[in-house]
Design a protein around this motif. Structure first.
Motif, PDB file in Angstrom:
ATOM      1  N   ASP A  71      18.819 -29.110  53.901  1.00  0.00           N
ATOM      2  CA  ASP A  71      19.304 -29.793  55.229  1.00  0.00           C
ATOM      3  C   ASP A  71      20.368 -29.261  55.841  1.00  0.00           C
ATOM      4  OD1 ASP A  71      21.400 -31.151  53.903  1.00  0.00           O
ATOM      5  OD2 ASP A  71      21.188 -32.825  54.741  1.00  0.00           O
ATOM      6  N   ASP A 170      10.281 -38.651  53.124  1.00  0.00           N
ATOM      7  CA  ASP A 170      11.146 -38.814  54.342  1.00  0.00           C
ATOM      8  C   ASP A 170      11.066 -37.515  55.198  1.00  0.00           C
ATOM      9  OD1 ASP A 170      12.274 -41.142  53.363  1.00  0.00           O
ATOM     10  OD2 ASP A 170      14.195 -40.309  52.615  1.00  0.00           O
ATOM     11  N   PHE A 171      10.639 -36.254  54.300  1.00  0.00           N
ATOM     12  CA  PHE A 171      10.307 -35.029  55.368  1.00  0.00           C
ATOM     13  C   PHE A 171       9.219 -34.404  55.368  1.00  0.00           C
ATOM     14  CE2 PHE A 171      14.921 -35.374  54.627  1.00  0.00           C
ATOM     15  CZ  PHE A 171      15.653 -34.770  55.590  1.00  0.00           C
ATOM     16  N   VAL A 174       8.571 -32.950  58.526  1.00  0.00           N
ATOM     17  CA  VAL A 174       9.108 -32.072  58.972  1.00  0.00           C
ATOM     18  C   VAL A 174       8.880 -30.867  58.017  1.00  0.00           C
ATOM     19  CG1 VAL A 174      11.478 -31.352  59.140  1.00  0.00           C
ATOM     20  CG2 VAL A 174      10.917 -33.600  59.597  1.00  0.00           C
ATOM     21  N   ILE A 252      18.232 -30.806  60.447  1.00  0.00           N
ATOM     22  CA  ILE A 252      18.131 -32.147  60.088  1.00  0.00           C
ATOM     23  C   ILE A 252      19.434 -32.680  58.984  1.00  0.00           C
ATOM     24  CG2 ILE A 252      16.594 -33.741  59.058  1.00  0.00           C
ATOM     25  CD1 ILE A 252      15.550 -32.544  61.558  1.00  0.00           C
ATOM     26  N   GLN A 257      18.033 -39.077  58.336  1.00  0.00           N
ATOM     27  CA  GLN A 257      16.739 -38.843  58.183  1.00  0.00           C
ATOM     28  C   GLN A 257      16.001 -40.307  57.179  1.00  0.00           C
ATOM     29  OE1 GLN A 257      14.701 -36.994  59.800  1.00  0.00           O
ATOM     30  NE2 GLN A 257      12.715 -37.090  58.838  1.00  0.00           N
ATOM     31  N   ASN A 258      16.892 -40.359  56.180  1.00  0.00           N
ATOM     32  CA  ASN A 258      16.377 -41.363  55.264  1.00  0.00           C
ATOM     33  C   ASN A 258      16.624 -42.757  56.083  1.00  0.00           C
ATOM     34  OD1 ASN A 258      17.795 -43.383  53.006  1.00  0.00           O
ATOM     35  ND2 ASN A 258      15.927 -42.402  52.170  1.00  0.00           N
ATOM     36  N   GLN A 261      13.686 -43.300  58.647  1.00  0.00           N
ATOM     37  CA  GLN A 261      12.696 -43.694  57.774  1.00  0.00           C
ATOM     38  C   GLN A 261      12.541 -45.129  57.431  1.00  0.00           C
ATOM     39  OE1 GLN A 261      10.054 -40.530  58.652  1.00  0.00           O
ATOM     40  NE2 GLN A 261       9.738 -42.058  57.004  1.00  0.00           N
ATOM     41  N   ALA A 283      17.413 -35.563  63.373  1.00  0.00           N
ATOM     42  CA  ALA A 283      16.624 -36.499  62.506  1.00  0.00           C
ATOM     43  C   ALA A 283      15.177 -36.430  63.269  1.00  0.00           C
ATOM     44  CB  ALA A 283      17.053 -38.031  62.604  1.00  0.00           C
ATOM     45  N   ASN A 284      14.114 -36.314  62.487  1.00  0.00           N
ATOM     46  CA  ASN A 284      12.674 -36.213  63.338  1.00  0.00           C
ATOM     47  C   ASN A 284      11.878 -36.961  62.367  1.00  0.00           C
ATOM     48  OD1 ASN A 284      10.333 -35.400  64.689  1.00  0.00           O
ATOM     49  ND2 ASN A 284      10.673 -33.327  64.180  1.00  0.00           N
ATOM     50  N   SER A 285      11.628 -38.266  62.540  1.00  0.00           N
ATOM     51  CA  SER A 285      10.739 -38.987  61.832  1.00  0.00           C
ATOM     52  C   SER A 285       9.590 -39.563  62.321  1.00  0.00           C
ATOM     53  CB  SER A 285      11.692 -40.289  61.199  1.00  0.00           C
ATOM     54  OG  SER A 285      12.862 -39.803  60.625  1.00  0.00           O
TER      55      SER A 285
END
Length: 296
Positions: A71, A170-171, A174, A252, A257-258, A261, A283-285
């Motif tokens: 990240d 989480d990812f 992504v 990210i 991100q966490n 999510q 962030a991309n969730s």
């Protein structure tokens, strides 16, 4: 009745002629053998030396180490961990089905695992390439195969690497995931890399893993090994290391991100957070998500 001297001389002359004729035939035969031996040992020496070297020396590909993904703050999102595996070179194994059964009995492979390994060995279009017949095995299994190597021609333990996603779900949307190379993957490439034909070799399937495949994969190396009549590797003659894949750093933020999510858990939604000054996606969730480690 005594023979006259003339008769005796005539008899000796006939014997001498026969002896000379027989000696000439023997000399001609020996001359032919000598000429043939000279042709094989001198005129064709280079050709037979090359054939002998091909029987004695094998060239094997060394899969490259896949690049890791981080990240924006250096937190690992995709990494490689060492794992033990057992491989077989069908060309060196002889009766590979019998050898495969001995391996299965030795390290307690299930019937499903044995059947899958046999299928991959039969379908392998390059019998000189190693096929992974068991992966993620214990050190005890590696030791058992090494001790019984004389009875397992073409079989050897290796240390490989397995892709792991520490951040789990989480990812997943992504980073994506890796998977085994399929015939469809090969058909989509005009000139596929030779390393892609190694059975069970993994490439990126979706998202960043797939989009940056060429960058992450790296370049394969090779090694020349000396083998005996049973195909057992005696020593390594030459080794050319490949080039590891490049590492990637995303924009990210793993902590953010966490957090996103966790807020989306139980929902069916998506969130994108941008840095308005730099334009970075931090962030991309998307929810629901999944654990990509289950597909490795």
């Amino acid at each position: 009745m005594r023979r006259s001297r003339a008769e005796t001389d005539a008899s000796h002359t006939k014997l001498s002629r026969r002896a000379a004729l027989l000696g000439g035939v023997q000399l001609l035969f020996m001359g032919g053998l000598a000429a043939r031996m000279r042709h094989l040992q001198v005129d064709q020496a280079d050709q037979f030396r090359l054939l002998a070297e091909e029987n004695r020396i094998n060239i094997r590909l060394i899969p490259p180490v896949r690049g890791e993904i981080f990240d924006r703050n250096g937190v690992q999102l995709a990494k490689n961990v060492p794992s033990y595996r057992i491989v077989m070179v069908r060309e060196d194994a002889g009766d590979f089905r019998a050898v495969m059964q001995r391996v299965a009995d030795l390290i307690n492979l299930s019937p499903e695992q044995t059947a899958r390994a046999l299928e991959e060995l039969e379908d392998n279009s390059a019998p000189f390439l190693p096929v992974t017949i068991a992966e993620g095995v214990s050190w005890d299994a590696v030791s058992a195969v090494s001790v019984n190597a004389p009875a397992l021609p073409g079989v050897s333990p290796e240390v490989g690497s397995t892709r792991v996603y520490p951040r789990g779900s989480d990812f997943a949307h992504v980073v994506g995931r890796v998977g085994r190379v399929s015939p469809k993957d090969l058909e989509a490439l005009e000139n596929p890399d030779a390393v892609l034909r190694i059975p069970r070799f993994q490439i990126g399937k979706i998202n960043v893993e797939a989009r940056e495949e060429d960058l992450l994969r790296g370049t394969a190396g090779n090694r020349q090994v000396e083998v005996n009549a049973t195909g057992r590797v005696m020593r390594e003659l030459e080794r050319r290391e490949g080039q590891s894949g490049a590492d990637l750093q995303l924009t990210i933020d793993a902590k953010l991100q966490n957090y996103v999510q966790a807020r989306l858990r139980g929902e069916s939604a998506a969130v994108v957070i941008l840095d308005c000054e730099k334009g970075d996606v931090v962030a991309n969730s998307s929810a629901p998500s999944y654990d990509p480690n289950l597909f490795i």
